[in-house]
Motif scaffolding. Sequence first.
Motif, PDB file in Angstrom:
ATOM      1  N   ALA A  90      35.781  29.126  39.061  1.00  9.37           N
ATOM      2  CA  ALA A  90      37.062  29.226  38.350  1.00  9.37           C
ATOM      3  C   ALA A  90      37.811  27.900  38.244  1.00  9.37           C
ATOM      4  N   PRO A  91      38.033  27.165  39.353  1.00 17.46           N
ATOM      5  CA  PRO A  91      38.798  25.924  39.224  1.00 17.46           C
ATOM      6  C   PRO A  91      38.027  24.788  38.560  1.00 17.46           C
ATOM      7  N   LEU A  92      36.738  24.979  38.341  1.00 13.50           N
ATOM      8  CA  LEU A  92      35.915  23.958  37.706  1.00 13.50           C
ATOM      9  C   LEU A  92      35.678  24.263  36.235  1.00 13.50           C
ATOM     10  N   THR A  93      36.339  25.308  35.727  1.00  8.86           N
ATOM     11  CA  THR A  93      36.285  25.667  34.306  1.00  8.86           C
ATOM     12  C   THR A  93      37.715  25.877  33.823  1.00  8.86           C
ATOM     13  N   HIS A  94      37.861  26.044  32.502  1.00  8.64           N
ATOM     14  CA  HIS A  94      39.212  26.077  31.939  1.00  8.64           C
ATOM     15  C   HIS A  94      39.464  27.243  30.977  1.00  8.64           C
ATOM     16  N   ARG A 114      42.695  44.024  44.344  1.00 12.52           N
ATOM     17  CA  ARG A 114      43.202  42.792  44.945  1.00 12.52           C
ATOM     18  C   ARG A 114      42.296  41.601  44.660  1.00 12.52           C
ATOM     19  N   LYS A 115      40.988  41.796  44.771  1.00  6.56           N
ATOM     20  CA  LYS A 115      40.059  40.686  44.566  1.00  6.56           C
ATOM     21  C   LYS A 115      40.064  40.205  43.114  1.00  6.56           C
ATOM     22  N   TYR A 116      39.998  41.142  42.181  1.00  9.55           N
ATOM     23  CA  TYR A 116      39.999  40.736  40.776  1.00  9.55           C
ATOM     24  C   TYR A 116      41.373  40.230  40.350  1.00  9.55           C
ATOM     25  N   GLY A 117      42.439  40.807  40.900  1.00  9.36           N
ATOM     26  CA  GLY A 117      43.767  40.276  40.629  1.00  9.36           C
ATOM     27  C   GLY A 117      43.897  38.848  41.108  1.00  9.36           C
ATOM     28  N   SER A 118      43.314  38.546  42.268  1.00  8.27           N
ATOM     29  CA  SER A 118      43.360  37.188  42.804  1.00  8.27           C
ATOM     30  C   SER A 118      42.529  36.230  41.960  1.00  8.27           C
ATOM     31  N   ILE A 122      43.757  32.805  40.110  1.00 10.87           N
ATOM     32  CA  ILE A 122      43.078  31.522  40.342  1.00 10.87           C
ATOM     33  C   ILE A 122      42.589  30.917  39.033  1.00 10.87           C
ATOM     34  N   SER A 123      42.090  31.773  38.136  1.00 12.32           N
ATOM     35  CA  SER A 123      41.487  31.287  36.882  1.00 12.32           C
ATOM     36  C   SER A 123      42.484  31.167  35.738  1.00 12.32           C
ATOM     37  N   GLY A 124      43.740  31.575  35.957  1.00 10.33           N
ATOM     38  CA  GLY A 124      44.722  31.524  34.881  1.00 10.33           C
ATOM     39  C   GLY A 124      44.535  32.594  33.827  1.00 10.33           C
ATOM     40  N   GLY A 125      44.047  33.774  34.242  1.00 14.82           N
ATOM     41  CA  GLY A 125      43.912  34.888  33.300  1.00 14.82           C
ATOM     42  C   GLY A 125      42.549  34.980  32.644  1.00 14.82           C
ATOM     43  N   ARG A 126      41.477  34.758  33.413  1.00 14.81           N
ATOM     44  CA  ARG A 126      40.133  34.788  32.821  1.00 14.81           C
ATOM     45  C   ARG A 126      39.181  35.727  33.552  1.00 14.81           C
ATOM     46  N   ALA A 127      39.701  36.607  34.383  1.00 14.33           N
ATOM     47  CA  ALA A 127      38.849  37.492  35.185  1.00 14.33           C
ATOM     48  C   ALA A 127      38.532  38.786  34.449  1.00 14.33           C
ATOM     49  N   PRO A 214      48.050  37.241  34.512  1.00 17.84           N
ATOM     50  CA  PRO A 214      48.481  36.419  33.379  1.00 17.84           C
ATOM     51  C   PRO A 214      48.054  36.985  32.023  1.00 17.84           C
ATOM     52  N   GLN A 215      47.042  37.878  32.026  1.00 15.43           N
ATOM     53  CA  GLN A 215      46.597  38.488  30.769  1.00 15.43           C
ATOM     54  C   GLN A 215      46.951  39.986  30.711  1.00 15.43           C
ATOM     55  N   GLY A 216      48.011  40.365  31.452  1.00 18.60           N
ATOM     56  CA  GLY A 216      48.424  41.766  31.492  1.00 18.60           C
ATOM     57  C   GLY A 216      47.672  42.533  32.548  1.00 18.60           C
ATOM     58  N   ARG A 217      46.359  42.532  32.453  1.00 16.35           N
ATOM     59  CA  ARG A 217      45.475  43.001  33.509  1.00 16.35           C
ATOM     60  C   ARG A 217      44.110  42.388  33.237  1.00 16.35           C
ATOM     61  N   PRO A 218      43.264  42.239  34.260  1.00 19.44           N
ATOM     62  CA  PRO A 218      41.911  41.736  34.014  1.00 19.44           C
ATOM     63  C   PRO A 218      41.177  42.599  32.989  1.00 19.44           C
ATOM     64  N   ILE A 219      40.253  41.975  32.284  1.00 14.47           N
ATOM     65  CA  ILE A 219      39.422  42.692  31.316  1.00 14.47           C
ATOM     66  C   ILE A 219      38.504  43.668  32.063  1.00 14.47           C
TER      67      ILE A 219
END
Length: 454
Positions: A90-94, A114-118, A122-127, A214-219
């Motif tokens: 996650a922190p090595l991609t954008h 909790r894990k996917y929310g975290s 961390i990824s800025g809304g990409r999970a 950040p994206q409302g909820r993970p996909i």
Amino acid sequence: MTKKKMKLGLSIRYMGYHVGSWRHPDVPADGSSLFRSFLNVVHTAEKAKLDMVFLADGIGVRLDDKPKGSMSRSRHNVELEPLTLLSALAPLTHNIGLVATASTTYNEPYHVARKYGSLDQISGGRAAWNVVTSWSDQEAWNFSMSRQLDYDTRYERAHEFVDVVTGLWDSWDEDAFILDKQSGIFYDEKKMHVLGHVGKHFSVRGPLNVRRSPQGRPILVQAGVSEQGQQIAADYCDMVFMAKNDLKSAQDYYASVKDRLEAVGRKRADLLMVLGLTPIVGRTREEAQEKYEQLESLIDPVVGLSMLYRSFGDLSHLPLDGPVPKPDLDKVGLKSSAQMYYDLAQKQNLTIRQLYKKIGMAQEHKTVVGTAADVVDEMESWFEQGAADGFNITPTHLPHGIDDFVALVLPELRKRGRFREDYEGRTFRENLGLPVPPSRYDRASNSAEARLAG
């Protein structure tokens, strides 16, 4: 006129879907345990502006040593845990979406939420969570169970599980956190919601101790073809990952899932359906065929027979160049796969050897061998005929599968106006062009206001 664009992902499990990929002379045999291998592949996919990388998973070694010796010849024994791997990436991609699989049978909803929310924070809304129920006894043995749950119970539990997770993701309104140092108010207490779920399988109070996505909820992603699986997709999911080889079967499945959406208050465009696609591409058809034949030669017959075991039982006593027997669907572990394999063998008049070679190339996914134009012609055909909204590339081996796709197929797709030049948004949901699902507490408030106004 602007053409409708496809969604594209890359499935990266085991560093390739070909059953003998680890034996390829240009592939590191232990690549599926090397972080650097995954990082290089994901950077290639992100540079190409793909929507996502996708990690399927099983929580155990799901192999029987049948026929004898097959287990020690398989690469399906060791891999990295998906959420751990994607958290490192996650922190090595954008921009690229990060899809990880987690089981509803061997987890608790609060853990998954909790894990996917975290990961989403961390990824800025990409999970994204790929929802599975798990299917093997080998996985059950790792969780104090003698055998897996029966089919109906697994899916009943899964439906409640997803409902709880999505409820937990709604624990906090987007603007709940005031963070006012002067007044000492950290959050607005009216914008925190306690789920208070009590159901047949779970009792979960909440709230979740991770703030709103950040994206409302993970996909949410799902791949089940059963009636129960399709309904979970219609009720909750943003994407369905399809494994289909036949156009008509894909069209029927696509329509079956999409036709359920209106009844649950959703639009057809709210759910994307992506097809697993394995392109073996060359600058000429001859080059592509040479690549295909080289890969075929890497399939050990014992491993090939082991791939058919769960669908047909032990076939080692039968001639490899003889016909494929009809499976007993009441006894097999994977009914949908067994029927699909048998139908494929009947349609194409395949022998046992030919069937395991075809499956060994890309598991259950559609394979296209040819030039970039051949591959894109097929993609456009399925896309235009209501069989898929996009494709999840299931490469035979990595990094070569994605390197060839990026070098040869993507330019042809872009020339035809079928794929983006750059990312459109900041989050995975924005890049998929999907709406943010309303919080269930917003819906409840709106319904109450409507009743009062009436």
